[in-house]
Every structure is written in C-alpha cells, then in structure tokens.
Design a protein around this motif. Structure first.
Motif, PDB file in Angstrom:
ATOM      1  N   ASN A   5      37.758  47.943  29.208  1.00  0.00           N
ATOM      2  CA  ASN A   5      38.214  48.902  30.225  1.00  0.00           C
ATOM      3  C   ASN A   5      37.085  49.318  31.148  1.00  0.00           C
ATOM      4  OD1 ASN A   5      40.792  48.819  29.248  1.00  0.00           O
ATOM      5  ND2 ASN A   5      40.690  50.757  28.146  1.00  0.00           N
ATOM      6  N   LEU A   8      36.603  46.529  33.581  1.00  0.00           N
ATOM      7  CA  LEU A   8      37.725  46.490  34.511  1.00  0.00           C
ATOM      8  C   LEU A   8      37.604  47.586  35.559  1.00  0.00           C
ATOM      9  CD1 LEU A   8      40.420  45.268  35.332  1.00  0.00           C
ATOM     10  CD2 LEU A   8      41.546  46.797  33.686  1.00  0.00           C
ATOM     11  N   THR A  12      37.106  47.248  39.588  1.00  0.00           N
ATOM     12  CA  THR A  12      38.091  47.913  40.447  1.00  0.00           C
ATOM     13  C   THR A  12      37.427  48.711  41.553  1.00  0.00           C
ATOM     14  OG1 THR A  12      39.720  48.069  38.653  1.00  0.00           O
ATOM     15  CG2 THR A  12      39.960  49.595  40.495  1.00  0.00           C
ATOM     16  N   SER A 178      45.002  50.897  38.584  1.00  0.00           N
ATOM     17  CA  SER A 178      43.906  50.774  37.627  1.00  0.00           C
ATOM     18  C   SER A 178      43.171  52.104  37.450  1.00  0.00           C
ATOM     19  CB  SER A 178      42.930  49.693  38.090  1.00  0.00           C
ATOM     20  OG  SER A 178      41.834  49.576  37.210  1.00  0.00           O
TER      21      SER A 178
END
Length: 516
Positions: A5, A8, A12, A178
């Motif tokens: 996460n 990610l 993002t 996200s």
C-alpha cells in the motif's frame, strides 16, 4: 500501512504531480487548433495558458495554510476532484470564455497536486532513504513540463484538442480512489487561527494582475495599452499591501517572516533564476525547432527525450550526494554551470545545425535541472525550524513559477526587439552596390524564369525570397541572443552562493519537506 500500500500510494501521488506539471505546457502546441475551433483570436486563446499560470501562482503559497485548515486528506482529494471536473469541462467548452474560466479553476485544483504530493512522498520514506524519495519526486518535476509539449502535439495531431483535457479524467479518478482508501492524515498538526481573508484577497488580486501583465504585456505593446497600465498599478499596490498585511497579522496566509532566513532568501533568488531557465528553454527550443528547422511538435519533443532519461539517473545521484552530506551549494554550482554551458552552446546554433547536436546540448540542460531541483529545495529549508519548512518551501516553489513567467515575458519582449534590430542590420547590406546581393538576386531570378515566370514576376519572387531569408535569419539571431541572455543571468547569479558557502552539509532532516 503495508509495504504494498505504501508503494501504491507513492506511485499515486507522484502520478498526480506529473499530471499537474504536464498540464502547465501540454496546451502550448494546441492554441492554433483551439482558436480555429472556438472562433477566437490567437491572442485571446493564449489566456488558456495565462489563467492556469495565475491560478497556480496564487494557490501554491497558500497550500500550507489550506492543508492545516481543511486537513491534508480532505484538501488533497478535493483538489483532485476539482482538477478532474474542470478538465472535463475544459474539453466540453463551447467558447473561449468558458475554457478560460474552467482552466483557471483547474489550476486552483492543480496547486495541491504538486506541493502536497511531495510531502506525502517524503513522509512515507524512512530517513535513510530520503535521497531516493527526493530523486523519485524530482523525476516528476523534471519530466512533467518536458513531455507536455510532445504529448500535446501527439494528441492534437492524431485526435483533437479536447483530448488534451480528457486524458486527465481517468488518471484523476484512479488518483482520487486510491487516495480515498490509502492517504492518511498528516502527522504534523498545526493549529490554524482566524482566516486571513484580507491577505488572501490582496494576494489573489496582486498575483493575478502581475501574471496578466507578464503574460500579455508584449502582445499588448506593454504600457501603450490602458488596461496593462491599470493592472501594473493594481499589482504594485496589492502586493505592497499584502506584504504589509502579512507582517502584521498573527495568522498570515503566507508567513513572510520565514524570509529572515538568509539561506531561504538566496535559495529563492536562485530558484527564480532556475525557473527562468527551465521555462524559457522549454519555450524557445520547440519554437526554434518548429518555426525555423521545420520539425513537427512530436519531433521537437523527441529532442528533449535523451536528456530526460539521463536526468533520471542524475537526480538519483544528486539525492544520494545530499544524503551523504555533500554540500547543496556545491551541487548547485555545477547545476548552474551546466545551464550556462547549455545556453551558450544554443546561442551558437545555425539553420544547418543537425538534430543530434541540439539533442546533445539539451542534455546539459537536463543535467542542470537534475542538479538544481533537490539541492535548491534543501538549501531553502536548511536553516528553518520544522514548523516553518512547509511555508518556506511553498514560497520557494512560487518563486520557480514566477521565474518562469518573468522569463518568458522577458524573452518575448527581448526577442521581438532583437528581431527588428537584426532585420535592420541585414537589410542594410541588401543594396545594389553589394555584389553578393546582386549575384543572389540574379540567381533567384534566373531560377524562377527557368520555371516559367516572366522577367518581372521572377524578379519579384526573387526579392520576396530574399526578404523571407532575412526574416528567418533575423528571427534565428534573436533567439540565439535570448539563449545568451539567459546564460548571462545564470552567470550573474552565481556570486550569491558565496553568502551560503559555509553551509557545507545538507541537513538530511530538512529534505523531508524539500518540495512541499
């Protein structure tokens, strides 16, 4: 947060920052298409660029205040949604006024995508890897404006100009979703008092007026136009009032007291000069390539690609050097020298200069940007307290944007005047007594006669061709003078490093918020 996460979220927010930076330059190559489609003049259509720049410069110094007031998560996601909606409305615009309004609102949303994204990236990396974090975010800062014109040219040539804006929608939706699930609230909590509405109003009016004067001054013949005079006076009064107001109120929207730091003041000036070099080079190079060398927008963008690739590695090396304690002043020195060499080498171009030579020269521009992006940010906050760092870096980022606006304005004015001057000089040599001129005219006349033109028509065509050659050559010489001028400004700014030379080591902790 799990390692997956965390990665990610980093991808993002960096993607969001790149998207915002691309939009600063993606529309430049599509103005002619927009003008024809919306039935407006090219001068009016240029407000599409101006309005976005105005909104960015207004919102960037207010980012710290808005983050504290609204909460980082709410402000960031809200800004992404505003950016998405306005991108969609820009593509749907049926008049130039609609497009300019939505473009301005898009710029307000885009302000957070750069500043807050940086803070998130630095927060998610451990201290021992902050150099890597700086390099990753620096890649976005560098690549965004570089690929903007190329991407805009490709989309415009192969699709239509509204897709320049529509492309933001799916990317923005992914970013918003996200961040909704992954983005945490800021770890740093700052109490915000009464809203400084007067400061916000003065800043908005002052920056809007100043940016409009800078963007439109040359087109409107500067002070020969009444509204330019009015806006100049408005900018001076508003910004003067803003400075006085912010130094007196307890909770200023922009805390100018941080400028007591000598390092921040020097870094801000150097960042201003860097902004000039960054934006003018990305403006001048495609103009020379397309108008004088016959390149397409896509081909012009490809000239910048090798430098961008090399800059990625230079950014990583720069971050590692800062992390190991190398003085940011030393790295900045080499960055400025790269820019000086780049501008000098570009000032020696000719109409026969091959593309490979231009590409090699642009590599030095890329290296200069790579060596300046992080060290200048690090120098800006090196002597600030933790609570002042967000405000200091916001001011530093604003100086980069203002530097770009000033640079393009100066270059537009300077190149226009140098073109006129060079044209006069060249025409003075086109006389009947000059054997070279006589031989050239006779040669052109004979050529056109051979193609079937009469003697009179052939002579007129020969003279027209001579005039076109003079225009092209005088335009090239003016652009070469412009490159030389920017290089000179970089050289004149170098002595400022002497005022901060004692700061021999970068404060690693400060790099956390170096681009916030």
């Amino acid at each position: 947060m799990s390692p997956f996460n965390r990665k990610l979220l980093i991808i993002t927010v960096i993607l969001a920052a790149i998207m915002e930076l691309i939009d600063t330059s993606i529309v430049n190559v599509a103005l002619t298409y927009m003008s024809g489609n919306l039935g407006s003049t090219l001068e009016d259509t240029a407000w599409v660029i101006t309005s976005y720049a105005i909104a960015n410069v207004i919102i960037i110094p207010m980012t710290s205040f808005l983050t504290n007031k609204l909460g980082r998560r709410n402000y960031y996601i809200g800004s992404v949604i505003l950016f998405i909606l306005c991108s969609l409305m820009c593509g749907q615009a049926h008049s130039i006024s609609e497009l300019v309004i939505f473009r301005f609102l898009q710029g307000l949303g885009g302000g957070a995508l750069l500043s807050v994204s940086a803070a998130v990236v630095y927060e998610l990396f451990p201290k021992e890897k902050l150099g890597t974090a700086s390099a990753l975010f620096g890649i976005g800062i560098f690549i965004g404006p570089t690929i903007g014109p190329t991407l805009g040219g490709y989309i415009t040539e192969n699709y239509s100009w509204p897709w320049i804006f529509y492309i933001n929608v799916p990317i923005g939706i992914l970013v918003a979703v996200s961040c909704y699930f992954l983005l945490p609230e800021s770890k740093v909590k700052t109490r915000v008092g009464k809203v400084d509405w007067l400061g916000i109003g003065l800043l908005t009016v002052g920056i809007s007026s100043l940016q409009t004067v800078l963007e439109r001054g040359q087109t409107e013949d500067w002070f020969a136009t009444n509204y330019i005079i009015v806006l100049t006076v408005t900018a001076i009064l508003s910004l003067t009032g803003f400075v006085i107001c912010e130094l007196r109120v307890d909770n200023p929207v922009v805390d100018l007291r941080v400028l007591k730091s000598k390092s921040l003041k020097v870094a801000a000036i150097l960042t201003f000069i860097t902004g000039m070099g960054m934006f003018t080079s990305i403006f001048l190079t495609p103009v020379v390539a397309q108008r004088l060398l016959g390149f397409t927008p896509s081909q012009s963008g490809l000239l910048l690609l090798p430098g961008a690739i090399i800059a990625v590695f230079a950014l990583i090396i720069s971050g590692k050097m800062l992390q190991r304690g190398v003085s940011p002043v030393l790295i900045i020195l080499f960055g400025f020298l790269c820019f000086i060499y780049f501008n000098w080498s570009m000032s020696t171009m000719s109409l026969e200069t091959p593309a490979i030579d231009i590409t090699l020269r642009l590599i030095f521009r890329a290296l200069g940007m790579a060596l300046l992006t992080m060290p200048l940010s690090s120098l800006a906050v090196s002597s600030l307290e933790a609570k002042d760092m967000p405000q200091g870096t916001a001011l530093n980022n604003m100086m980069r944007q203002l530097g770009g606006s000033f640079g393009i304005s100066i270059i537009n004015t300077y190149s226009a005047r140098r073109t006129a001057s060079h044209r006069v000089d060249l025409i003075s040599n086109v006389t009947a007594s000059n054997p070279l001129t006589t031989d050239r005219i006779n040669g052109y006349t004979a050529y056109f006669q051979h193609k079937g033109s009469s003697m009179l028509d052939a002579h007129q065509k020969a003279m027209k061709l001579i005039d076109m050659t003079i225009v092209k050559q005088s335009t090239l010489m003016s652009y070469l003078d412009s490159f030389l001028l920017i290089g000179l400004l970089f050289a004149l700014a170098l002595p400022l490093l002497l005022f901060v030379i004692k700061r021999s080591k970068a404060n690693t902790a400060n790099v956390i918020v170096s681009d916030h």
